[in-house]
Design an enzyme around this catalytic site. Structure first.
Site, PDB file in Angstrom:
ATOM      1  CD  GLU A  58     -20.479  -5.184  24.460  1.00  0.00           C
ATOM      2  OE1 GLU A  58     -20.601  -5.132  23.380  1.00  0.00           O
ATOM      3  OE2 GLU A  58     -21.437  -6.017  24.845  1.00  0.00           O
ATOM      4  CG  HIS A 116      -6.182   1.383  -0.823  1.00  0.00           C
ATOM      5  ND1 HIS A 116      -5.845   2.386   0.405  1.00  0.00           N
ATOM      6  CD2 HIS A 116      -5.586   0.302  -0.699  1.00  0.00           C
ATOM      7  CE1 HIS A 116      -5.392   1.284   1.417  1.00  0.00           C
ATOM      8  NE2 HIS A 116      -6.360   0.155   0.851  1.00  0.00           N
ATOM      9  CG  HIS A 151      -1.791  -1.406   0.920  1.00  0.00           C
ATOM     10  ND1 HIS A 151      -1.352  -2.720   1.168  1.00  0.00           N
ATOM     11  CD2 HIS A 151      -3.190  -1.335   0.575  1.00  0.00           C
ATOM     12  CE1 HIS A 151      -2.135  -3.375   1.760  1.00  0.00           C
ATOM     13  NE2 HIS A 151      -3.516  -2.359   1.467  1.00  0.00           N
ATOM     14  CG  HIS A 158     -28.694 -12.700  26.075  1.00  0.00           C
ATOM     15  ND1 HIS A 158     -29.332 -12.356  25.432  1.00  0.00           N
ATOM     16  CD2 HIS A 158     -28.669 -11.931  26.644  1.00  0.00           C
ATOM     17  CE1 HIS A 158     -29.323 -10.485  25.760  1.00  0.00           C
ATOM     18  NE2 HIS A 158     -28.727 -10.467  26.833  1.00  0.00           N
TER      19      HIS A 158
END
Lengths: 663, 663
Positions: free
Chosen positions: B410, B261, B26, B472
């Site tokens: 999280e 890129h 890149h 869950h």
């Protein structure tokens, strides 16, 4: 005529009583959002409880799904087939009223929510599907798709990263018919959120190009109503209505505190709340005037009837479009679909190309036949090869396209696709590198849990991607996909199996399909007609020995050609070797025991599985006596050829191990 | 004396040449961010190339890790042990210059980056660790911890959801020594980002409480320098410097386009860029004056020497704190740690409690002994039981605590913990429900890949959590953890094994440890001294038959007690049954073949594995002739007891299946 407050209290009472009876659950959110829900459902929501599947209904998503009793109360009160008995069996086995709203368990549940933030993403997907379907099918004077998507979110949803991804995209796409209510109660499980959540949420959503209505008193029906009207008047931007609420409103000693969030209030507090709310009725008893105030069936039927006559006029004026729309809403494939023929054609053509390129070819063949395909990639279109020749980007100004540039938002993409699939009218497919499946992982699980047809195009499927190195090289990801219940995973070994996997994916309406594809070229394999047909069985004998094999090589994807070469060499050494190609263990596991044993005879215990993914999965097929040539460590950065040698994915290593095993 | 532009061009030339030579990589980001990097590294960055591990160095994180040649060029030019040969072997096997920066491969790489957004999160973790370590150890007149964390991010990082989670938390925690540079080049892989990324990023970060410097010309060293000085002057807020840049700056035909890129520019364009940049030197040739302009060794050594004398003064004044700081920075446990004794004590005590409660007890015992423990939970402290008696929240005003309320974030938590661990001075632990491991999944993988000591406390580990239902209830998650290379997973069966798992976790410095814990109570198991010692081997015989067993039951966690009861019943029926408890397959797999075969003798092929997780993993241990009592579908919402019955986790079912197998 009951007051709005009394109507809302019916939600509060049912919620606290059901949680109390179940001895578990979340009373706080239903009691806090009851007034907002009352105004929305009684004054705005377009729905017909007698026909929860009416295509042009508004969609309502409870993203803070732990507040499920809010939704169940609303469904019960407005006349859906959710009975008092159902509410009384809240959170019990086989009850439609599960701890979190489960799609398919009760009518009126538009999506399964519970994992925070994903409901909001589903809502964005639904609003996008509505806008695109409208752009594709509405005609001047014939507005047949025109509904609003409403979504409730809590602090948790807005802290989750996915809220950023999807709110940003909703702003870019100017989803004006999306209205989100933020339950700004200042409380999360750890306590008062000011210690960990200090965003200026209004400013944040303003930065996304949303229309924000701030500082609404979530317990004042007039303010709520005015805010909704304001939101509805802005049809060029999604709206966020920030409602200040009190969690557990009405429970005098617990309201406004985290105690009200996720546990029964307790008998005493329930009694105190009855007093506080002036709700003298017995548990689960709703007086008739309250029921009457809520009942939405008559109004709902009238609205749907009005729509039906509009749709009839549309059918008369545009019969072909109407048929096509009906087909798509019924999730039927076009009758003339030629996906099976693609497999045969690929076999005849015999190209040795990367499976991602074979996937691109399949898309180019299927795309024109399936306008319901709604594609996209998380900013990897040139690598995933998902922007097929007929792909047209969906833009804010022209939503009639069939392709969404999701940006670098894998999780958002996954959960938006779920919303699109749930909305109906589309078969979404979305792409990223296999490794970044991890970013969207829980959305795959939700698609599988809800049984939604979503197609994942996961390219760059192993160390075979080469130089990008260990962060980009999947190892354990295939196992993760294969052990996800109701997710069908394919890892094709050549262009032919790739065509078969696309054929399977578009025909699988009962759940998602993951296509796991190579960056690098894969040699074409010869096949008989029978072998060709057997691809759909998930595993088949690609090369057999004469007589009972002494050894079975099992491989998938890029390793199948290695297995074939190794088998040829072993055969030259006089060994009886069978090669099994197993593009889809999911499909294979669903075959009859007879078929499975014909492919993998129990008597042949000398087996080697070869896959450039984690080894452990394969003991299921090779047992304690077999071997696995797989990965047990991370990859490395190097050209693919070097890596295959480095990690032992060579004909030589297979032959050596085979000879060791054969003794 | 070379100009700033010439210095920056050295980065550009090395980057485009290395990518060209590797035939992959890149060039866009290194060429676009070269000027920013030049100003930052030459005028601000506090580091000593001769000692990359100096504790008080500034941290530099390249979150857009695909621009790795930017970092390698900087390391080479400023005097780290990264040679020209290393740059010439960019992206080749065994080279320290991997496709993405890999922690541990070359000196000066502070973290592995590549999966977008996580570098930013690591940087937040590092800045937080710095602030907390400073608050714990600095004394009036003795500022020994005082460094800045610098981070480069691209459009991709800012589109990712994790950027929201961690930027929000960084704002709340007022991490004033965090400075982030946004490479605002308007390009991502799919093309110009305006079609999918239209955020007002300045406003967004303002909403998080950041100090934002907008509209900086990323190719104007004076503007860059002024922006950095402004950022440094705000020490109460993290800073975002938004730099307008041209991707692939200097490549006349490809700059400003997505072509620049992720692929080599091509020989012609490289030549054209040499002309455009007035860089006449041969590939990989850096003129001596340029090297001199970059060399940071003398200045770096002087700065570190100055710090060393400050540290000596600190050691004289506060000998105990200095010793303690050194210990923590060396990642040594306190000599007097009593974690092993905890195991014995738990055995003596014999409590039948939930393993999450046993974990809480372990934390309460270890916490006072290990001030390096830096805990937290993603808003589930009361459920995860991680806020132990001595836990003290870190706040913006007082960062000296040992506990972070991560909020419902999280993934942010996981990647912040990686940053904290990488920074040094802490052993981070963080908690959520096991199912929401999925949201943070790739951060676990990064911790394992980087070999960082991070401890995950995953409670509510199966259908045993009950009423919250399928969203869950983990099923396939244990397999996902166990197949992640270098991640050590424990699922203890009682309070004793839980204590052992904590003991193992704090002693494992070479990678992360996941503790998988129950919501529900688990019966205590009796053990001999030998059995007690064998827990650390990952699997051991918990109950043996007299003579060779006819059948082995293998179980973990909550299913061990079922296996024990079933074995007792089978024994009463005259069957010789062994029960193996396998709290950690990772540890067991690392034992000698002798030990493994003593626990699972190859001759005993009748085996049943019992675990309320996905069945497939267990064929590795039971083979083709064995059985697995596990999950193959999603769970349901109901009380735990009902679910165990419903899914066949009963003594009765084990006994039935055992008798079938024994024939």
């Amino acid at each position: 005529m009951p007051s709005r407050f009394e109507l809302a209290n019916a939600i509060r009472a049912l919620s606290m009583d059901a949680v109390q009876k179940a001895k578990s659950g979340h009373p706080g959110a239903p009691m806090g959002m009851a007034d907002i829900a009352e105004v929305l459902w009684n004054d705005f929501l377009k729905h017909n409880p007698s026909d929860p599947n009416w295509a042009d209904r508004d969609r309502f998503v409870l993203s803070n799904g732990h507040g499920s009793m809010l939704l169940y109360s609303l469904l019960h009160l407005t006349g859906y087939e959710v009975s008092l008995e159902h509410l009384q069996s809240f959170r019990q086995l086989h009850s439609p009223t599960a701890g979190h709203p489960e799609y398919g368990y009760a009518p009126g549940i538009e999506t399964t929510t519970g994992p925070l933030g994903q409901g909001l993403a589903n809502a964005v997907g639904m609003a996008l599907a509505e806008k695109t379907l409208a752009a594709q099918f509405n005609r001047p004077g014939h507005t047949i798709i025109d509904h609003t998507t409403w979504c409730f979110v809590g602090d948790g949803c807005l802290m989750e990263g996915i809220s950023h991804e999807v709110a940003s995209l909703a702003g870019t796409q100017e989803l004006g018919k999306l209205v989100v209510f933020y339950d700004d109660n200042g409380i999360s499980i750890d306590g008062e959120v000011e210690g960990w959540f200090t965003d200026d949420t209004a400013k944040r959503f303003d930065a996304y190009g949303w229309h924000v209505v701030s500082n609404v008193d979530g317990h004042n029906p007039n303010e709520i109503k005015a805010a909704i009207e304001l939101a509805k008047s802005h049809d060029d931007k999604p709206s966020l209505i920030i409602c200040k609420t009190v969690i557990g409103f009405g429970a005098p000693n617990k309201q406004g505190k985290e105690d009200a969030h996720g546990a029964p209030l307790g008998e005493d507090e329930v009694a105190a709340a009855r007093k506080e709310l002036d709700w003298p009725h017995a548990p689960f008893h709703i007086p008739e005037p309250i029921y009457s105030g809520w009942d939405a069936r008559t109004k709902g039927k009238a609205r749907q009837d009005e729509w039906k006559s509009r749709f009839e006029r549309y059918s008369a004026a545009f019969p072909e479009q109407a048929r096509e729309l009906k087909r798509r809403l019924k999730r039927q494939l076009p009758a003339e679909i030629t996906s099976e023929a693609l497999i045969e054609k690929a076999q005849e053509k015999g190209e040795s190309i990367a499976s991602r390129k074979a996937s691109f070819a399949a898309l180019n063949a299927l795309g024109p036949q399936m306008p319901e395909l709604l594609g996209g990639s998380a900013d990897l279109a040139p690598s995933n090869l998902t922007f097929w020749d007929g792909a047209k980007a969906i833009t804010p100004q022209d939503a009639s396209g069939n392709y969404l540039h999701y940006g670098v938002r894998e999780f958002g993409m996954g959960a938006i696709m779920n919303g699109i699939a749930l909305h109906g009218g589309f078969v979404p497919y979305g792409a990223t590198f296999l490794i970044f499946m991890e970013y969207m992982r829980n959305s795959l699980r939700m698609a599988a849990l809800m049984g939604q047809q979503v197609i994942y195009v996961f390219t760059h499927d192993s160390i075979g991607l080469g130089e990008d190195g260990p962060t980009h090289q999947p190892v354990e990801q295939l196992t993760s996909l294969r052990t996800t219940p109701n997710l069908c995973t394919w890892r094709p070994c050549d262009a032919v199996e790739t065509a078969a996997s696309w054929d399977a994916a578009i025909k699988r309406h009962s759940g998602p399909t993951a296509l796991v594809l190579s960056r690098q070229n894969l040699p074409h394999q010869a096949r008989t007609k029978e072998q060709l047909a057997n691809i759909q069985r998930g595993a088949y004998v690609l090369k057999d020995s004469s007589g009972t094999p002494a050894l079975i090589l099992i491989a998938t994807g890029s390793e199948v050609s290695l297995a074939m070469e190794a088998a040829a060499e072993l055969e030259a050494q006089g060994k009886a070797v069978r090669v099994v190609s197993m593009p889809s263990a999911y499909r294979f596991n669903g075959q009859s025991a007879d078929y499975r044993e014909s492919v993998l005879p129990p008597s042949v215990t000398k087996r080697i599985a070869i896959e450039a993914g984690h080894a452990d999965y394969w003991y299921k097929y090779v047992g304690l006596e077999g071997r696995v040539i797989g990965m047990t460590t991370y990859g490395e950065s190097a050209p693919a050829g070097d890596l295959f040698k480095h990690f032992g994915f060579t004909v030589e290593n297979i032959v050596t191990q085979a000879n060791e095993l054969l003794g």
